[in-house]
Design a protein around this motif. Structure first.
Motif, short mmCIF file in Angstrom:
data_model
loop_
_atom_site.label_atom_id
_atom_site.label_comp_id
_atom_site.label_asym_id
_atom_site.label_seq_id
_atom_site.Cartn_x
_atom_site.Cartn_y
_atom_site.Cartn_z
N PHE A 210 -16.17 -12.71 -38.38
CA PHE A 210 -16.16 -11.67 -39.40
C PHE A 210 -16.31 -10.28 -38.77
O PHE A 210 -15.93 -9.26 -39.37
CB PHE A 210 -17.26 -11.90 -40.43
N THR A 211 -16.83 -10.22 -37.54
CA THR A 211 -16.94 -8.93 -36.86
C THR A 211 -15.58 -8.30 -36.59
O THR A 211 -15.48 -7.08 -36.40
CB THR A 211 -17.71 -9.09 -35.54
N ASP A 212 -14.52 -9.12 -36.57
CA ASP A 212 -13.17 -8.59 -36.36
C ASP A 212 -12.73 -7.69 -37.50
O ASP A 212 -11.89 -6.81 -37.32
CB ASP A 212 -12.15 -9.74 -36.21
N ILE A 213 -13.25 -7.95 -38.70
CA ILE A 213 -12.79 -7.19 -39.87
C ILE A 213 -13.93 -6.44 -40.56
O ILE A 213 -13.73 -5.82 -41.60
CB ILE A 213 -12.09 -8.11 -40.88
N TYR A 214 -15.11 -6.50 -39.97
CA TYR A 214 -16.27 -5.85 -40.58
C TYR A 214 -16.08 -4.34 -40.73
O TYR A 214 -16.55 -3.73 -41.67
CB TYR A 214 -17.53 -6.13 -39.74
N GLY A 215 -15.35 -3.74 -39.79
CA GLY A 215 -15.20 -2.29 -39.77
C GLY A 215 -14.17 -1.74 -40.74
O GLY A 215 -13.97 -0.51 -40.80
N LEU A 216 -13.48 -2.58 -41.49
CA LEU A 216 -12.48 -2.07 -42.42
C LEU A 216 -13.13 -1.19 -43.48
O LEU A 216 -14.17 -1.53 -44.04
CB LEU A 216 -11.73 -3.22 -43.11
N THR A 217 -12.52 -0.06 -43.76
CA THR A 217 -13.06 0.86 -44.75
C THR A 217 -12.70 0.42 -46.16
O THR A 217 -11.86 -0.48 -46.36
CB THR A 217 -12.49 2.27 -44.53
N GLU A 218 -13.32 1.05 -47.13
CA GLU A 218 -12.98 0.77 -48.52
C GLU A 218 -11.50 0.98 -48.77
O GLU A 218 -10.84 0.15 -49.42
CB GLU A 218 -13.79 1.69 -49.43
N GLU A 219 -10.94 2.08 -48.26
CA GLU A 219 -9.52 2.37 -48.47
C GLU A 219 -8.63 1.29 -47.86
O GLU A 219 -7.60 0.91 -48.44
CB GLU A 219 -9.16 3.74 -47.87
N GLU A 220 -9.02 0.78 -46.69
CA GLU A 220 -8.21 -0.24 -46.03
C GLU A 220 -8.27 -1.57 -46.79
O GLU A 220 -7.24 -2.25 -46.92
CB GLU A 220 -8.68 -0.43 -44.58
#
Length: 329
Positions: A210-220
């Motif tokens: 899940f760390t691969d996608i944890y940084g996605l922003t709300e907009e993304e």
């Protein structure tokens, strides 16, 4: 039905937030609404999602270079300077919505006819752990998939899907999101390659890390889900949400159905109370109003395998919910 996208651009983030919240709370426009205070973020978003209408301030208008396919409307600072695509920005929300519809040639009556169910998005979320949230979501999806086209997306940190599904879960959502962000032209092919199914329910294998996608922003996250919806293949998309998702509350707001699992022990009640008080403090009462809560009975035995859940006691419980919430849709 996939809604067209209305993008609103303004340097004033407070104005943007209040305007979006007011429009979505009233549900008076037949659009998915995305807001931007940064033109660069808007251009990135536009590369991934088709924007149909853009409402933008005078000072930002020349920075976005919209394509001919985008209907451009301008927020005017002067009341008398309206018409021909210009709308006074300080009018009431109802008046603003009415003028947007008038400028793009949609009558309010037609808007009301087409604005019943919100986007076909279903959220399953709970501030509690070990509450059968994922089991409920999987059963709900499989039952709906008997008569509709349904996609299930899991956003948990540790889904355990390889064991739950009894099969290989690679590639997964991490790969699809990488493609979404970097290889837009290959997105549809990658989606079809990754997508799997169980008893007719389509799903994208959750991210192993899940760390691969944890940084996605709300907009993304919003853009990613809109990109899937834009394919037009699904009547419903079920979002099995967790706290790590940035933009969690905005995702909940965009869903037509929100299901929440609860328990009656003291600690669970305290957590739910804190969650509900936080939503009230954040002016997100609309999420509470459409949330349907469940305190499941004790089931004697639930299978661990997703395909067998469809024939469990939980499935009998969920069938009643489907009958109540979806039979007439």
């Amino acid at each position: 039905m996939v809604r067209p996208i209305l993008a609103i651009l303004d340097n004033n983030e407070d104005y943007l937030t209040r305007l979006r919240d007011s429009l979505e709370r009233r549900n008076i426009l037949p659009f998915t609404i995305s807001v931007f205070s940064d033109t660069r973020k808007f251009r990135d978003y536009r590369c991934r999602c088709k924007v149909d209408v853009c409402l933008v301030t005078e000072e930002m208008k020349d920075k976005i270079r919209p394509e001919e396919s985008i209907r451009l409307l301008v927020l005017s600072e002067e009341r008398g300077n309206e018409g021909d695509g210009r709308i006074f920005r300080y009018c009431s929300v109802e008046t603003l919505a009415e003028k947007i519809l008038k400028e793009i040639g949609i009558s309010p009556e037609r808007c009301l006819e087409n604005n019943g169910e919100k986007d076909g998005l279903i959220a399953v979320y709970s501030p509690l752990g070990r509450c059968l949230k994922t089991s409920f979501a999987l059963v709900l999806g499989q039952i709906l998939a008997r008569s509709r086209k349904v996609l299930y997306l899991n956003f948990e940190s540790y889904s355990g899907f390889s064991s739950v599904m009894g099969r290989e879960m690679s590639p997964d959502m991490s790969d699809l999101i990488y493609c979404f962000k970097n290889l837009e032209d290959e997105f549809d092919a990658k989606f079809d390659e990754i997508c799997q199914s169980v008893n007719g329910l389509d799903f994208i294998p959750p991210a192993m890390f899940f760390t691969d996608i944890y940084g996605l922003t709300e907009e993304e996250w919003m853009a990613f889900i809109e990109r899937i919806r834009a394919r037009g293949r699904y009547d419903y998309i079920i979002l099995d949400l967790s706290d790590y998702v940035h933009g969690l509350f905005e995702l909940l707001r965009k869903c037509g159905h929100v299901y929440m699992m609860e328990r009656k022990d003291g600690v669970a009640l305290a957590k739910i109370s804190q969650y509900e008080e936080m939503l009230k403090a954040m002016n997100r009462v609309d999420i509470l109003e459409k949330t349907r809560k469940f305190n499941f009975p004790v089931f004697k035995k639930l299978p661990a395998e997703a395909d067998k859940l469809l024939y469990s006691e939980l499935a009998d419980y969920v069938k009643k919910i489907v009958k109540e919430d979806f039979t007439n849709r």
